[in-house]
Design an enzyme around this catalytic site. Structure first.
Site, PDB file in Angstrom:
ATOM      1  N   GLU A  48       0.826  -1.204   0.000  1.00 13.05           N
ATOM      2  CA  GLU A  48       0.000   0.000   0.000  1.00 13.05           C
ATOM      3  C   GLU A  48       0.869   1.266   0.000  1.00 13.05           C
ATOM      4  OE1 GLU A  48      -3.753   1.877   2.547  1.00 13.05           O
ATOM      5  OE2 GLU A  48      -2.295   0.575   3.547  1.00 13.05           O
ATOM      6  N   LYS A 121     -10.147   2.302  -2.132  1.00 11.29           N
ATOM      7  CA  LYS A 121     -10.306   1.768  -0.783  1.00 11.29           C
ATOM      8  C   LYS A 121     -11.644   2.198  -0.183  1.00 11.29           C
ATOM      9  CE  LYS A 121      -7.603   1.518   3.534  1.00 11.29           C
ATOM     10  NZ  LYS A 121      -6.299   1.903   4.125  1.00 11.29           N
ATOM     11  N   CYS A 158      -5.759  -2.828   2.540  1.00 15.15           N
ATOM     12  CA  CYS A 158      -5.433  -2.691   3.964  1.00 15.15           C
ATOM     13  C   CYS A 158      -6.643  -2.807   4.895  1.00 15.15           C
ATOM     14  CB  CYS A 158      -4.662  -1.398   4.199  1.00 15.15           C
ATOM     15  SG  CYS A 158      -3.715  -1.396   5.761  1.00 15.15           S
TER      16      CYS A 158
END
Length: 298
Positions: A48, A121, A158
């Site tokens: 990331e 995300k 994540c």
């Protein structure tokens, strides 16, 4: 008797530290991609926000200068390498969509300089040391797998890795692999027992996603200590990038504290076999799950 032929996919995870500049980080990524290609890898997952430090340890408007448009310099650089090396690459960019509108975005290149797809995300944390809500607008592209020459990739990022809903929705849309670019680590003030619990929880929850969906899973984390830009304690990123099979079995695992190119082979046919003996999708009680859309059942 199992008569299916094996369909092997060689994958690589590039676990890195911040090298101090965008140019240095991209140079290290290029070296890793070339090594992966030379080793026969077909798919490479990067960590990331690989272009720089994990800047979300504090809130500063100056950090928005790190953001890039898509397409932009980094996507063109990595796309060029994907085309040259004939790799499928999953990259991670701080996206400038418009003034005041930014995303934490994963990009997929399919052996071409063109972007095959992207994922923004969805789950954005706001915890001590991980102040991402200041920087990132939650994603608006949903949980849609990206079609590539090696299969449909369920790319998440994540904090998404803690939520079973995202993995499940990717699986329900036909994802054949789950991939998580990651930046997670310890508060140096935590004792060893707490550090062990956190790392074990991170690994366990993702192995659970692999099991529950009968899919291989790749998680690529960064490693090394990154000092906080202000008076914070900094973060010791714990590495431990890994690949799990469709029953959650470890296929490969990287160290906690070293830069590493992790390469392993996934037998993609096992997913079909595992889903036949553990048919979780068949037995889901979709008629009884309406309350999952509620924040909490009071």
């Amino acid at each position: 008797m199992n008569t299916q032929k094996s369909k092997n996919l060689i994958v690589a995870l590039l676990q890195e530290t911040d090298r101090g500049s965008v140019a240095a980080n991209l140079a290290a990524i290029e070296i890793g991609l070339r090594e992966a290609a030379a080793a026969g890898a077909q798919l490479v997952l990067l960590q990331e926000l690989h272009n720089g430090p994990y800047f979300c340890q504090h809130e500063s408007v100056a950090e928005f200068d790190r953001a890039e448009t898509i397409p932009g310099p980094s996507s063109e650089y990595i796309g060029g390498l994907a085309a040259e090396l004939k790799l499928v690459i999953v990259a991670s960019i701080f996206e400038r969509r418009a003034a005041g509108l930014y995303h934490n975005t994963a990009l997929v290149f399919d052996r071409s300089a063109a972007i095959a797809g992207k994922y923004r995300k969805m789950h954005i944390p706001d915890d001590p040391g991980f102040m991402e809500k200041f920087y990132f607008t939650p994603g608006d592209l949903g949980f849609e797998p990206i079609q590539t020459s090696v299969g449909k990739l369920g790319v998440l990022v994540c904090w998404d890795q803690w939520y079973p809903e995202g993995a499940r929705l990717m699986a329900l849309a036909g994802a054949e692999l789950l991939l998580y670019p990651t930046a997670i680590g310890w508060d140096p003030a935590d004792d060893d027992a707490e550090k062990a619990r956190q790392r074990d929880a991170w690994i366990t929850v993702q192995r659970g996603h692999a099991v529950a969906n009968g899919l291989p899973l790749l998680a690529c984390n960064r490693t090394g200590f990154e000092a906080a830009p202000d008076s914070g304690r900094g973060i010791q990123f714990w590495g431990s990038s890994f690949v799990a099979g469709p029953q959650g079995e470890f296929l490969a695992e990287a160290s906690r504290d070293q830069r590493e190119l992790l390469i392993t082979t996934i037998d993609m046919e096992r997913c079909e076999n595992v889903r036949r003996i553990w048919p979780f999708l068949r037995d889901r009680r979709i008629d009884a799950y309406a309350d999952i859309l509620k924040r909490f059942r009071d």
